[in-house]
Structure formats: structure tokens, C-alpha cells
Design an enzyme around this catalytic site. Sequence first.
Site, PDB file in Angstrom:
ATOM      1  N   LYS A  41      20.568   5.981   3.057  1.00  0.00           N
ATOM      2  CA  LYS A  41      19.338   6.801   2.788  1.00  0.00           C
ATOM      3  C   LYS A  41      18.275   6.288   3.668  1.00  0.00           C
ATOM      4  CE  LYS A  41      17.932   4.692  -1.654  1.00  0.00           C
ATOM      5  NZ  LYS A  41      18.034   4.929  -2.843  1.00  0.00           N
ATOM      6  N   TYR A 271     -10.735  -7.329  14.495  1.00  0.00           N
ATOM      7  CA  TYR A 271     -11.602  -6.422  13.468  1.00  0.00           C
ATOM      8  C   TYR A 271     -12.072  -7.212  12.395  1.00  0.00           C
ATOM      9  CZ  TYR A 271     -10.017  -2.162  15.885  1.00  0.00           C
ATOM     10  OH  TYR A 271      -9.778  -1.141  16.802  1.00  0.00           O
TER      11      TYR A 271
HETATM   12  C1  LIG Z   1      18.939   3.975  -3.677  1.00  0.00           C
HETATM   13  C2  LIG Z   1      19.772   4.104  -4.730  1.00  0.00           C
HETATM   14  C3  LIG Z   1      20.823   3.179  -4.826  1.00  0.00           C
HETATM   15  C4  LIG Z   1      20.906   1.830  -4.152  1.00  0.00           C
HETATM   16  O1  LIG Z   1      20.106   0.834  -4.615  1.00  0.00           O
HETATM   17  P1  LIG Z   1      20.159  -0.654  -3.972  1.00  0.00           P
HETATM   18  O2  LIG Z   1      19.233  -1.058  -4.963  1.00  0.00           O
HETATM   19  O3  LIG Z   1      19.526  -0.390  -2.458  1.00  0.00           O
HETATM   20  O4  LIG Z   1      21.506  -1.128  -3.890  1.00  0.00           O
HETATM   21  C5  LIG Z   1      21.801   3.334  -5.707  1.00  0.00           C
HETATM   22  N1  LIG Z   1      21.816   4.643  -6.540  1.00  0.00           N
HETATM   23  C6  LIG Z   1      20.923   5.525  -6.390  1.00  0.00           C
HETATM   24  C7  LIG Z   1      20.548   6.668  -7.140  1.00  0.00           C
HETATM   25  C8  LIG Z   1      19.813   5.133  -5.505  1.00  0.00           C
HETATM   26  O5  LIG Z   1      18.708   6.211  -5.257  1.00  0.00           O
END
Ligand SMILES: *Cc1c(COP(=O)(O)O)cnc(C)c1O
Length: 382
Positions: A41, A271
Site C-alpha cells: 500500500k 528563513y
Molecule cells: C499496513 C498493514 C499491515 C502491514 O503492517 P507492517 O507493520 O508494515 O508490516 C498489515 N495489516 C494491515 C491490515 C495493515 O493495514
Amino acid sequence: MFELAVNRPTWAEIDLDHLASNFSEIQTFIGSEVEIMAVVKADAYGHGAVECARRLSAEGVGWFAVATLEEAVHLRQTGITGRILVFGSIFCGQEIEFLNFDITPQVIHIGHAEALNSEAAMHDKIAKVHIKLDTGMNRVGIRSENWEQTASRLGELGNIEVEGLMTHFAVAEKLSENQFTEHQIAEFGRAVDIFHRAGHRPKYLDMANSPGAVMHSLSRAKMVRIGGLLFGLAEDVIKESVERPAVRPVMSLHSRIALLKEVPKGESIGYGRTFKTQRDSLIATIPIGYNDGYRRGLSNKVHAIVNGCKAPVAGRISMDWTTIDVTDCGHVQTGDKVTLIGENGELMVTATDLAEACETISYEITCGIPARVPRIYSGKVV
Ligand SMILES: *Cc1c(COP(=O)(O)O)cnc(C)c1O
């Protein structure tokens, strides 16, 4: 966008060989009987979902997870043939695309399964779904009071197959909260029994994210959902000193010196005049800023690496430029490579170092590097 012959020299390097070796280290650590779903993702946490998924497919990964249907369709259209799960549920009207692109939804509400069932019935298809059970996270998923009812209602939906049951941990990374995680694991077991009694035979039962998979062997079940650890963001995911797979960071971030200035003692830089030179200084300006994910909160707190030497950020990071102090770095020249995340000579800066300096986690650092920063892939690109 128009393709230039020469781009601004700011880029993120993605080492696909590190990704592949992380995958195999994790597989060895958790055992070959547990399947790894690769979580890609957010454009693979900023690493490039298409390239990462292609390489992971070549390494034998059969399941990918993304957050949105858009991300899933993008993977399909770029040739990923493995299974794709969408964590982000089904929004009303998306049912037909899930079916057409053969994408599997995570179902967080019975109404979503009912809508998908109707669409599937119209097209004479069976839609496989993974049911998200809330065991204590209290974010998405079906609360335990509704498990019996949901399991029995799903049994009435003739065009839905419950292929997977899943839950998600709230604090798997904290040893002091082990009791809570163990409670979540037990609750999940109870849910699985309820679904079995209602006649479902889910092939996949999965609970663990990266810290769960490493720190709670009971949570591995048949499949684990791994994101951060695949990208080598382990120091952040698992802060406790526990045994862990030997993963390496996949992303590094670089730029080149655009301009060098000798700034006499007693002047200010940038800045807000937050940095004053304590000595006659050599200041390098590099073409990267907070619009490249090099966050403003890092101003005056972290260092980059030039020719194997520490070069502290001097003054505020602006939108498109950052100034670093290279006074102690010997002979530096315009065009020299500057490493903001990664190894350079003997030194290394990690995404976790940056995250700690601005009170976030490494995931947010790598996700926050926008598309304006080109990804350059190294290692075997498939
Ligand atoms: C993002 C996510 C994961 C993966 O988590 P990590 O800590 O990056 O391994 C697993 N399950 C769900 C439902 C997630 O949203």
C-alpha cells in the site's frame, strides 16, 4: 510530464536485491509453512508498488495487499497476476470493478458483502472475500458482539465465499503489552470457531503485521501480512531487543551539491535566521526540501553525509532547498553526492533516524517522499 535530458539531481534509490533478500530472510525466520502477503500500500511505503510487486512476484510472492481499489487496479494493469487484497474495504458502486479486475476485498461491514453478493449474482460469479474481525483495535472490522450474526448472514449469501478471516494488532511491537496482543490472538481464535460452526471453511487466517510476525509466533497462523519489515524499516518496527530477521533498508535518498558558499562567522542562514555561523563556514546548498519529503521538522536536527563525512543541516529546510554545513568535510565540490538517507562511506543515516528527530515513524518518512523525487531502481529489475 516532458522527459528532460537532465533532471534535478535529487533521487531515491530502491535496491530491489535488498527487497528480495529481506523477503527471504523473513520467510526463513517465520518458517516456510507460513505464507507472506506483501503489503505494498501507499506505493509500497514510497518504494514504488509496481516495481516492488514485480520483483516480489519473481521471488514467489503470491499475495499483495494495498489500501485502495485504485492501487489494486494499477497493479493489475501493470501486469501483476498474483492475488490482490484491498484493506480499504469496498465503497458503494465499486463492486463491479472488484469482480472485473479479480481483486479481493477486505470486508468490514456485512452491508458491503451483501452489495457485492448482488453484483456477483448478476454476473454469475462467486466473490471471494476476507472478513476483518475487530479484536481490540477498534478501528475497522466487525466487533465481537456481531460475529455470530455476521457468520450466519454470510452463509446465506450464495455468491460470496469467505476465503479469509483476519484481524489486526494494536500494539504487537510492545513487550509490555503482550497480554493485550495475546488477548487479541485468543479472540481471533474464538471468531474462527464461530465461523467454522456457521459452516465457513476459510483457507486463510491471518493476524500478524511485521511486529506481530516477529514477536508473537502464535500469531503467524497460515499467513502474515508484512510491510515495513520487507522494506528494511526494522529498527523502527521492532524497537525491543528481540531476535529478528536480518533485513536491510531498501530505500536511500540522495542529492548533489548545487552551490557552495563561504559564510563568515556571525552570519545567519535561511528563513527565520535559526542558524548562526559560530566560525567561518563552508555551506552547501542542495536541491531538496520539504516538498521532497525532507521534512521541515528536521531543520537543525539531523545531518546528511558528503564524501563519507557528517554534514549537519544548517538552518531551516525550505520547500525546495536545504543548506548543510560542510566545513569539516575536507575538499568538497559542486556536484558532490549528498546522502540524506542511506550509506555513504562508513556512515549511515536511516529513515528511523529522521523519524526520531521529528517524532514520527520511518513509515511516514518513506511514504512522505513524493513522486517529484524519481525512484531509481537497482539490483535485478523485472
Ligand atoms: C499496513 C498493514 C499491515 C502491514 O503492517 P507492517 O507493520 O508494515 O508490516 C498489515 N495489516 C494491515 C491490515 C495493515 O493495514
